[in-house]
Design a protein around this motif. Structure first.
Motif, PDB file in Angstrom:
ATOM      1  N   ILE A 174       5.806  -2.102   3.013  1.00 31.54           N
ATOM      2  CA  ILE A 174       5.913  -1.891   1.307  1.00 31.54           C
ATOM      3  C   ILE A 174       7.524  -2.001   0.794  1.00 31.54           C
ATOM      4  N   LEU A 218      -1.618  -3.008   0.924  1.00 28.52           N
ATOM      5  CA  LEU A 218      -0.571  -3.965   1.267  1.00 28.52           C
ATOM      6  C   LEU A 218      -0.370  -5.680   1.178  1.00 28.52           C
ATOM      7  N   CYS A 228       3.415   0.647   8.389  1.00 29.72           N
ATOM      8  CA  CYS A 228       3.285  -0.740   8.246  1.00 29.72           C
ATOM      9  C   CYS A 228       4.706  -1.118   8.814  1.00 29.72           C
ATOM     10  N   CYS A 263       1.843   4.851  -1.242  1.00 31.19           N
ATOM     11  CA  CYS A 263       2.421   5.562  -0.425  1.00 31.19           C
ATOM     12  C   CYS A 263       2.442   6.931  -0.266  1.00 31.19           C
ATOM     13  N   ILE A 264       2.757   7.615   1.801  1.00 30.16           N
ATOM     14  CA  ILE A 264       3.373   8.645   2.202  1.00 30.16           C
ATOM     15  C   ILE A 264       4.012   8.141   3.042  1.00 30.16           C
ATOM     16  N   ARG A 265       5.190   6.944   2.706  1.00 30.69           N
ATOM     17  CA  ARG A 265       5.748   6.923   3.571  1.00 30.69           C
ATOM     18  C   ARG A 265       6.062   7.162   4.631  1.00 30.69           C
ATOM     19  N   CYS A 266       4.954   7.037   5.762  1.00 25.73           N
ATOM     20  CA  CYS A 266       5.042   7.207   7.269  1.00 25.73           C
ATOM     21  C   CYS A 266       6.087   5.855   7.540  1.00 25.73           C
ATOM     22  N   GLY A 267       5.996   4.872   7.516  1.00 22.82           N
ATOM     23  CA  GLY A 267       6.703   3.964   7.982  1.00 22.82           C
ATOM     24  C   GLY A 267       5.334   3.207   8.664  1.00 22.82           C
ATOM     25  N   CYS A 305      -2.141   1.663   7.564  1.00 21.09           N
ATOM     26  CA  CYS A 305      -1.793   2.733   6.435  1.00 21.09           C
ATOM     27  C   CYS A 305      -3.019   3.643   6.640  1.00 21.09           C
ATOM     28  N   PRO A 306      -2.705   5.163   6.277  1.00 20.54           N
ATOM     29  CA  PRO A 306      -2.962   6.222   6.006  1.00 20.54           C
ATOM     30  C   PRO A 306      -3.400   6.696   4.912  1.00 20.54           C
TER      31      PRO A 306
HETATM   32  S1  SF4 Z   1       1.568   2.899   6.334  1.00 17.38           S
HETATM   33 FE1  SF4 Z   1       3.449   1.508   5.080  1.00 17.38          FE
HETATM   34  S2  SF4 Z   1       2.310   1.805   2.722  1.00 17.38           S
HETATM   35 FE2  SF4 Z   1       1.032   2.845   4.271  1.00 17.38          FE
HETATM   36  S3  SF4 Z   1       1.723   4.916   3.670  1.00 17.38           S
HETATM   37 FE3  SF4 Z   1       2.427   4.186   5.492  1.00 17.38          FE
HETATM   38  S4  SF4 Z   1       4.639   3.455   5.175  1.00 17.38           S
HETATM   39 FE4  SF4 Z   1       3.082   3.844   3.492  1.00 17.38          FE
END
Ligand code: SF4
Lengths: 459, 197
Positions: free
Chosen positions: A336, A370, A313, A307-311, A364-365
Motif C-alpha cells: 500500500i 494492489l 498487505c 484502503c482502511i490501513r489494516c496492514g 485486502c479486506p
Molecule cells: S490490505 Fe493493505 S491496502 Fe488493503 S486495507 Fe489493508 S493496508 Fe490497505
C-alpha cells in the motif's frame, strides 16, 4: 534524467539484509500475523461477502466523495464539532498549530495517525515549542529511539525486546538489562499515564468518518486515543478525505474486517465514536487532501483510497518482510505504501519493490487491487522516462529480443546449452543481481515449445 | 478560493465511476450443534469471544453476585466507582476527570453485547468520558436480551441519535508492540469482568 540523492529500495534493502538472522526473525514475526489473520477470516463464513461489501462501500463513497464530505461537515457542525479543511500537509500543520497556540498548549498527547506522519507534524509543532508525546506503545518506542514507524499497525516491529529494554532504561529509567515485555509495558503505562494527566490537548487519527452522523470512529487496542482525547479540554482528529463512510451500517462492515485482517483479533479493544465535544471541551476535525484528490483522477490509482490501513498487505508481502519498512522511501511501507507513495519517490525504484505475486490483493479486506496499481506505477514511470537506472537501458533490448521469434529461440537454446556444459561460476556474472543469492537453474533438455509439440499437440 | 472549495473542485475531476451503495444484508451466523434455544447459544458465543479478547463472563448469580464481589473488594481496601443501580461503591464521580486516576474498579452498564466479537456498547451520557478507560479494572453488566449476533445487528439496536459519545469495548486494554508478545493492560483497564444480570 538526473540522478537524485534518494537511495533506491534495493540499496536500502541491502542494508537491512546484512543481518540475515534479523531478516528471518522479521519475516517470521509478520508471517505470524498473516497466519492469525487467516484463522480469523476462516471463522467467518461470510468473509468474502464482507470483502466485497467493503470494496463496494468504499467505491460508492469515493465516487460521491464531495457530497459525503459536505454532509459530514454539516452534521459535525450541527453536533458542535469544529471542522477545518487542509489542501496539503503544510496547511494541516498550520491549522493544528493555530488551534494549539490559541489554547496555549504546551503538551500534546497523540495517538497513532499515519496522516500526521505523512504531514511531518511532530517536528513542525516541536519547532514551535509544543511537546508532542506519541502514546501508542510502539509509536512511543520509536519516538524515543528517534526513528520513523516501520509498519503501519505495529510500528516498532523491527525492534527486539532487548533493544526496547535498553532504550527504556536510558529514557524512562527501567532496570538495566530488563527485556520482559510485560515489565516494559507496565513501565510505559506508568510513564504515559503521567503524560495523559498533564497534557493540555490530544490528537488522534481517524479510522472512519461517518457522514450521516457527523462522527468519527477511532479504534485502538491500548485505549491511548481515549485516555488522550477524554482528559484535556481540546481534542483534535486528523483525517484524510478517504476516511468517509456513509453511515453506521457501512462502518459495521469495516469494523468486522479491520482488526481481523490486521492482527487476527475479532475487533479492536476499543472502537470509540466521537460525535460531539465533551461538556466544556472543544472538538476539532481536520479534513486533509494532500494529494488524494489527484490520485482520484486516475481510475486505477484511485482504488488505493479504498484502503482502511489494516496492514494486512504488509504482513503477507514477501518483499516487505525481507526488506524492512525503512527501505520504501515513504512513511507507509509495503504494497500500500508503493500504491500511495510511488509518485513522490524520486529514486523511481519502489514500484519495483514487488514481485507482482498478488498476495496483497488477495488478503485486502476492501479489495484494493494492489498488484494492478503497482504495475500501473511502473507504466507511469516508464512513460515519464523515469525507469530506474539499468532498466532504462536493457529493457528496450529485452523487448526487441522477445518480439523476434528466431532471435529468442536461438538465444534460449544457447542459454540451455551453456547451463548444461559451462561451469556456473563462469555464468554467474551474467545473471547480475538475480544470481547473487541464488543458484542458477539446471538447463532443460529442450525448449518448452519442442516439449509441447512432442507431448501435447497431437493428443 | 478556500481550501474546502479547492478540494471539492478537485473532486469534481474524479475518474471513479459512480458506484451504487451496496445493500448490506448479512444473516447472522447460524450456530449448529447446540441444543439450547438461540438466545442461549448467543450467550455461549459471546462468552467464547469475550475470552479470546481476554475478558471474562460471569453467568451465575446475577446482580447479587456482583454486589457481593464489590463488597469484598471494598473490604480489601479497593476504591470502587459504580454507576449500576443497586451496586454501591466507595467513590463518587469527581468534578474533574483527572481525579479518577487512582480508581481501582469501575462498574458500568453495557447497552448492547455482540456475540461475534465479545464487544459491548457503552455510553456515558452524564459522566466523564474517560471513566471506562482510566480505571485499573473494569466491570460491565449486560442483560441477556441485549446480546445480538453480529455488528450489523448491533448497529440496528443502538440509537445513535441520542448518543454524543459511545464505545464498543472488547476486553481489557492490551498491546503486542514489544516483539509481538501480548500484554494485557496497556493504557486502559487491565481487566474486564462482565456480569450477566
Ligand atoms: S490490505 Fe493493505 S491496502 Fe488493503 S486495507 Fe489493508 S493496508 Fe490497505
Amino acid at each position: 534524467m538526473t540522478q537524485t540523492q534518494t537511495k533506491t529500495h534495493a540499496y536500502k534493502a541491502d542494508i537491512f539484509c546484512q543481518d540475515e538472522s534479523r531478516v528471518d526473525w522479521h519475516s517470521k514475526a509478520l508471517w505470524t500475523l498473516r497466519e492469525k489473520r487467516d484463522r480469523a477470516a476462516k471463522q467467518l463464513p461470510e468473509w468474502e461477502q464482507l470483502r466485497t461489501l467493503g470494496s463496494q462501500i468504499k467505491l460508492h463513497t469515493l465516487s460521491n466523495l464531495g457530497q459525503y464530505l459536505e454532509t459530514f461537515e454539516a452534521n459535525c457542525l450541527a453536533n458542535g464539532i469544529q471542522v477545518h479543511w487542509a489542501k496539503d500537509a503544510t496547511e494541516h500543520n498550520q491549522i493544528a498549530y493555530d488551534i494549539l497556540s490559541r489554547h496555549k498548549v504546551k503538551k500534546l498527547v497523540k495517538s497513532k495517525s499515519m496522516l500526521t506522519e505523512e504531514c511531518h507534524m511532530n517536528p513542525y509543532l516541536e519547532q514551535r515549542g509544543i511537546e508532542v508525546i506519541d502514546t501508542d506503545l510502539g509509536e512511543r518506542i520509536i519516538q524515543l529511539a528517534k526513528q520513523p514507524p516501520s509498519h503501519i499497525v505495529v510500528p516498532a516491529i523491527h525492534m527486539k525486546k532487548e533493544e526496547v529494554g535498553e532504550l527504556f532504561h536510558e529514557k524512562i529509567n527501567t532496570q538495566a538489562g530488563a527485556s520482559d515485555p510485560t515489565y516494559l509495558t507496565r513501565a510505559a503505562r506508568a510513564h504515559l499515564r503521567e503524560q495523559f494527566l498533564s497534557a493540555d490537548a490530544a490528537m488522534t487519527g481517524v479510522n472512519m468518518a461517518v457522514a450521516d452522523q457527523g462522527a468519527v470512529i477511532v479504534c485502538t487496542n491500548e485505549g491511548n486515543a481515549d485516555m488522550g482525547a477524554n482528559l484535556p479540554g481540546v481534542q483534535i482528529h486528523s483525517m484524510g478525505i478517504d476516511k468517509l463512510v456513509p453511515d453506521m451500517d457501512s462502518a459495521a462492515v469495516i469494523l468486522r474486517t479491520l482488526a481481523r485482517n490486521a492482527t487476527g483479533q475479532p475487533i479492536t479493544t476499543y472502537s470509540s465514536i466521537y460525535k460531539a465535544p465533551k461538556s466544556g471541551g472543544e472538538m476539532h476535525v481536520i479534513i486533509v487532501d494532500n494529494g488524494r484528490s489527484d490520485m482520484l483522477q486516475d481510475n486505477i490509482l484511485a482504488e488505493s483510497l479504498k484502503c482502511i490501513r489494516c496492514g494486512g498487505c504488509l504482513n503477507t508481502c514477501p518483499v516487505y518482510r525481507r526488506s524492512g519498512g525503512f527501505s520504501y522511501n515513504y512513511t507507509i511501507p509495503g504494497p500500500i505504501g508503493i500504491a500511495v507513495g510511488a509518485s513522490d519517490d524520486d529514486s523511481n525504484s519502489i514500484p519495483w519493490a514487488c514481485t507482482l505475486c498478488g498476495s496483497c490483493s488477495y488478503v485486502c479486506p476492501t479489495k484494493v487491487p494492489l498488484d494492478k496499481i503497482i504495475a500501473r506505477h511502473r507504466r507511469l514511470k516508464a512513460e515519464q522516462g523515469q525507469l530506474p537506472y539499468g532498466k532504462r537501458h536493457y529493457m528496450p533490448l529485452v523487448g526487441k529480443l522477445m518480439a523476434n521469434e528466431t532471435a529468442l529461440n536461438c538465444s534460449m537454446s544457447i542459454a540451455r546449452t551453456s547451463l548444461k556444459i559451462l561451469p556456473h561460476s563462469l555464468l554467474k556474472p551474467f545473471a547480475g543481481a538475480w544470481g547473487k543469492y541464488r543458484e542458477l537453474p539446471a538447463g532443460a533438455d529442450s525448449s518448452f515449445e519442442a516439449w509441447f509439440k512432442r507431448n501435447r499437440e497431437q493428443k | 478560493m478556500s481550501s474546502k472549495h479547492t478540494i471539492l473542485a478537485a473532486l469534481k475531476q474524479s475518474a471513479v465511476v459512480t458506484a451504487p451503495k451496496p445493500l448490506i444484508n448479512i444473516e447472522p451466523i447460524s450456530v449448529s450443534g447446540l441444543n439450547e434455544s438461540n438466545e442461549l447459544s448467543l450467550v455461549e458465543q459471546f462468552a467464547t469471544n469475550l475470552s479470546t479478547v481476554a475478558g471474562k463472563l460471569i453467568t451465575q448469580g446475577g446482580k447479587s453476585a456482583l454486589a457481593e464481589h464489590i463488597q469484598s473488594l471494598i473490604e480489601q481496601d479497593k476504591s470502587v466507582l459504580s454507576f449500576v443501580a443497586g451496586v454501591t461503591g466507595n467513590r463518587q464521580s469527581p468534578d474533574r476527570a483527572h481525579e479518577m486516576h487512582d480508581v481501582d474498579f469501575t462498574v458500568l452498564e453495557g447497552q448492547v453485547a455482540v456475540a461475534e466479537n465479545g464487544a459491548i456498547w457503552v455510553t456515558l451520557p452524564e459522566q466523564h468520558r474517560v471513566t471506562p478507560f482510566i480505571c485499573e479494572n473494569l466491570i460491565i453488566t449486560i442483560k441477556r436480551d441485549t446480546i445480538v449476533a453480529n455488528m450489523h445487528q448491533a448497529m440496528k439496536a443502538i440509537d445513535f441519535n441520542a448518543c454524543e459519545f459511545g464505545v464498543f469495548i472488547a476486553g481489557p486494554s492490551k498491546t503486542a508492540d514489544i516483539e509481538q508478545a501480548l500484554v494485557v493492560g496497556a493504557h486502559g483497564a487491565c481487566s474486564l469482568d462482565v456480569y450477566l444480570i
